[in-house]
Design a protein around this motif. Structure first.
Motif, PDB file in Angstrom:
ATOM      1  N   MET A   1       0.844  -1.200   0.000  1.00 35.91           N
ATOM      2  CA  MET A   1       0.000   0.000   0.000  1.00 35.91           C
ATOM      3  C   MET A   1       0.881   1.252   0.000  1.00 35.91           C
ATOM      4  O   MET A   1       1.830   1.336   0.760  1.00 35.91           O
ATOM      5  CB  MET A   1      -0.876  -0.011   1.267  1.00 35.91           C
ATOM      6  N   ASN A   2       0.557   2.187  -0.868  1.00 33.86           N
ATOM      7  CA  ASN A   2       1.233   3.487  -0.830  1.00 33.86           C
ATOM      8  C   ASN A   2       0.662   4.283   0.350  1.00 33.86           C
ATOM      9  O   ASN A   2      -0.528   4.593   0.375  1.00 33.86           O
ATOM     10  CB  ASN A   2       0.976   4.214  -2.157  1.00 33.86           C
ATOM     11  N   GLU A   5      -1.683   7.423   0.016  1.00 37.48           N
ATOM     12  CA  GLU A   5      -2.953   7.349  -0.710  1.00 37.48           C
ATOM     13  C   GLU A   5      -4.065   6.968   0.266  1.00 37.48           C
ATOM     14  O   GLU A   5      -3.825   6.261   1.251  1.00 37.48           O
ATOM     15  CB  GLU A   5      -2.871   6.292  -1.817  1.00 37.48           C
ATOM     16  N   LEU A   7      -7.301   4.763   0.389  1.00 40.88           N
ATOM     17  CA  LEU A   7      -7.825   3.648  -0.408  1.00 40.88           C
ATOM     18  C   LEU A   7      -9.146   3.143   0.149  1.00 40.88           C
ATOM     19  O   LEU A   7      -9.442   3.300   1.346  1.00 40.88           O
ATOM     20  CB  LEU A   7      -6.806   2.495  -0.403  1.00 40.88           C
ATOM     21  N   TYR A  26      -4.928   3.817   4.689  1.00 42.03           N
ATOM     22  CA  TYR A  26      -4.179   5.077   4.688  1.00 42.03           C
ATOM     23  C   TYR A  26      -2.968   4.926   5.604  1.00 42.03           C
ATOM     24  O   TYR A  26      -3.061   4.277   6.654  1.00 42.03           O
ATOM     25  CB  TYR A  26      -5.069   6.243   5.177  1.00 42.03           C
ATOM     26  N   TRP A  30      -5.028  -0.281   7.875  1.00 36.86           N
ATOM     27  CA  TRP A  30      -6.383  -0.519   7.363  1.00 36.86           C
ATOM     28  C   TRP A  30      -7.415  -0.349   8.467  1.00 36.86           C
ATOM     29  O   TRP A  30      -7.179  -0.754   9.619  1.00 36.86           O
ATOM     30  CB  TRP A  30      -6.504  -1.929   6.797  1.00 36.86           C
ATOM     31  N   ARG A 417      -8.585   4.038  -5.345  1.00 36.10           N
ATOM     32  CA  ARG A 417      -7.848   5.146  -4.718  1.00 36.10           C
ATOM     33  C   ARG A 417      -8.785   6.347  -4.704  1.00 36.10           C
ATOM     34  O   ARG A 417      -9.302   6.764  -5.739  1.00 36.10           O
ATOM     35  CB  ARG A 417      -6.592   5.470  -5.533  1.00 36.10           C
ATOM     36  N   SER A 423     -10.548   9.931  -8.286  1.00 36.82           N
ATOM     37  CA  SER A 423     -10.741   8.584  -7.744  1.00 36.82           C
ATOM     38  C   SER A 423     -10.825   7.588  -8.886  1.00 36.82           C
ATOM     39  O   SER A 423     -11.380   7.882  -9.940  1.00 36.82           O
ATOM     40  CB  SER A 423     -12.021   8.543  -6.929  1.00 36.82           C
ATOM     41  N   ILE A 426      -7.852   1.044  -9.001  1.00 39.21           N
ATOM     42  CA  ILE A 426      -6.482   0.872  -9.488  1.00 39.21           C
ATOM     43  C   ILE A 426      -6.023  -0.583  -9.431  1.00 39.21           C
ATOM     44  O   ILE A 426      -4.983  -0.923  -9.959  1.00 39.21           O
ATOM     45  CB  ILE A 426      -5.481   1.763  -8.698  1.00 39.21           C
ATOM     46  N   ASP A 427      -6.788  -1.425  -8.774  1.00 37.35           N
ATOM     47  CA  ASP A 427      -6.333  -2.813  -8.657  1.00 37.35           C
ATOM     48  C   ASP A 427      -7.512  -3.694  -8.246  1.00 37.35           C
ATOM     49  O   ASP A 427      -8.577  -3.177  -7.884  1.00 37.35           O
ATOM     50  CB  ASP A 427      -5.216  -2.903  -7.600  1.00 37.35           C
TER      51      ASP A 427
END
Ligand SMILES: [Zn+2]
Ligand SMILES: [Zn+2]
Length: 564
Positions: A1-2, A5, A7, A26, A30, A417, A423, A426-427
């Protein structure tokens, strides 16, 4: 996880009503919101409950800061006992939810769960997430929206909610708090879509009360009222209305009594006149009592189903008695419930549902209420959840129509994201459903259920062959069938089928006859032909091959030789 970001990942709830499990990410941590179950449909025969597969988050358990429960409906907190071992994180919820959670955990023999009880309006940190519950009305006490504040933006998760101007139990939806949160600026709103297809508003518990009073006041004989035990306001209504029209009340069914106990424990229902026990209630004339029963979804073990089948120890229904279903039919339960209605009607019992009388309001917002929420919160991003595809689709269209800058379509397993930047999904993360099968959690996609469905629809044919090491049959094939075809009715056909099997094996060459899989394949074809199975009949044809080697044969011959 970035870590820079914000999420959002739904693992349950985005694509169905039920099974809620949402994750916000974030700063490397989580936050989990809700952890629900749903009930199995006909695709999972023999299974009762279905859970979201939490694999994605259990693999990151050390990064899970905690679980916040919006309310105590099964589709939001029912999975906790089953998944607790895999998660073991702190849990935040309000007192009523905590009272029910404690009971649930105790029943499952789970102790030492760190439950942090919070009140709406209280701020609490779950890792890097600054959280606050905002009270909303729903069909259970203490439902909440969750306000989440992060340096990258604020999020409102509405949970399940509605605007009930007179909820009868607990406060109204906290409009001011919601508006104030909207004033702070809200990046994204994750929102309930259950009733998005219904125009107007969902109505009030107070209106149901007036209507029930009118109805029960006119009924002359025994009255059984069933509703969701968790709808404590409705239960309170039933009790009050009964008392007002001169009836005593007896609550039957374990979940009804448990819910009343939990409600009293945290201070609800304090002003109610005491209820009667079953013995005292049975002693009263039938027009002086209202039975408050579990089983509004036709659950076979619940009080109402037992009354209908004459198996309830305290209540023998008679012609002219009335059963009021102060509830909706949960989609998927139609057949079960209509069967129950039919049972009751056949006994001369009057069945009253929301189709005949105004005896129920939904706990979810209809379209006008959803629009109102958008005006209070004014999010940059709308994220519809708690709905099937058709609900989510309609909700997205409404959000666009209301001018929400971004309407983000997500399904279970999408990793979105929310910030920074526009928004987007992204995955994709692993997602699925687990079921409790024989006390063990397994994947709902397991072959076990495919086999079970096929067995239910087509049955099975079992063929046993005994062959020697050269592949010659030592005895006629044994054939049994379960649920596939009635072999006894085949008469001569049965012999013909056995002949087909024998012939099929004789036709195999020397190599093939020693290959179990090729023998099985040939026998299956012979059985299908022998049984004259129509193309659409697909019983499982199980072929057992017992190969006896020379030693075993010699042993058998010897044994035969000494037999008397
Ligand atoms: Zn729900
Ligand atoms: Zn709910």
């Amino acid at each position: 996880m970035n870590p820079n970001e914000l999420l959002f990942v739904p693992l349950g709830g985005a694509g169905e009503i039920g099974l809620n499990l949402y994750l916000f990410g974030y700063d490397g941590r989580w936050l989990m919101v809700d952890l629900g179950i749903s009930f199995a449909d006909e695709m999972l025969p023999g299974v009762e409950i279905v859970l979201p597969d939490p694999g994605f988050i259990t693999e990151r358990r050390e990064d899970l800061a905690g679980l916040v429960l919006t309310h105590a409906h099964e589709d939001h907190f029912g999975a906790i006992p089953y998944l607790w071992d895999q998660l073991s994180c702190p849990v935040w919820c309000t007192p009523f939810t905590a009272a029910l959670l404690r009971r649930k955990l105790e029943e499952n023999g789970i102790g030492r769960v760190p439950v942090r009880v919070v009140e709406p309006g209280e701020r609490f940190d779950v890792g890097p997430f600054d959280c606050e519950l905002l009270h909303v009305t729903h069909s259970i006490p203490e439902a909440n929206a969750l306000a989440i504040r992060t340096p990258l933006g604020n999020v409102l998760h509405t949970g399940d909610w509605k605007i009930d101007p007179v909820p009868l139990l607990g406060p109204t939806t906290s409009v001011e708090a919601l508006q104030r949160f909207g004033d702070e600026g809200v990046l994204a709103m994750v929102a309930d879509s259950t009733n998005i297809l219904d125009p107007g508003t969902s109505g009030s518990e107070a209106e149901v009360k007036d209507s029930l009073k009118d109805l029960i006041g006119r009924l002359g004989q025994r009255v059984v009222l069933t509703t969701f035990a968790s709808n404590v306001a409705r239960v309170q209504t039933a009790i009050e209305v009964a008392h007002e029209v001169g009836r005593e009340v007896c609550a039957v069914g374990r979940s009804m009594r448990r819910m009343l106990e939990a409600a009293r424990e945290v201070g609800y229902l304090a002003d109610l006149k005491p209820l009667l026990d079953e013995r005292a209630a049975s002693a009263l004339p039938r027009n002086r009592i209202l039975w408050l029963a579990t089983g509004c979804q036709g659950e076979p073990r619940a009080a109402l189903a037992r009354m209908a089948s004459g198996q309830h120890p305290a209540v023998r229904l008679q012609p002219d008695d009335a059963v009021i279903f102060s509830s909706k039919i949960i989609p998927g339960n139609e057949r079960t419930l209509y069967n129950l209605h039919n049972d009751l009607v056949s006994q001369g019992v009057e069945v009253i549902t929301e189709h005949d009388h105004f005896v129920h309001v939904s706990g979810h917002p209809c379209r006008d209420e959803v629009e109102q929420m958008y005006r209070w919160i004014r999010p940059q991003i709308a994220i519809p959840v708690h709905g099937e595809a058709r609900h989510l689709h309609e909700h997205l269209a409404l959000a666009r129509q209301l001018g929400v800058p971004q309407a983000l379509e997500v399904r279970n397993g999408d990793l979105a994201r929310l910030a920074p930047g526009p928004s987007e999904v992204i995955d994709e993360v692993p997602v699925g459903r687990l079921v409790l099968e024989n006390q063990v959690l397994i994947q709902a996609g397991d072959d076990l259920f495919r086999t079970r469905r096929r067995l239910m629809a087509h049955g099975t044919v079992l063929v046993s062959l005994v062959v020697d090491s050269y592949g010659s049959m030592l005895a006629p094939p044994q054939v049994s069938a379960f649920g596939a075809i009635d072999l006894d009715r085949l008469n001569a056909g049965r012999q013909a089928m056995i002949g087909e099997i024998e012939e099929a094996i004789e036709e195999l060459d020397d190599a093939a006859v020693l290959d179990d899989e090729r023998v099985r394949e040939r026998v299956r074809t012979a059985v299908r032909r022998g049984l004259r199975l129509a193309r659409e009949k697909r019983p499982i044809i199980e072929v057992q091959i017992i190969r006896l080697g020379q030693d075993a044969l010699a042993g058998l011959e010897q044994a035969e030789g000494v037999a008397p």
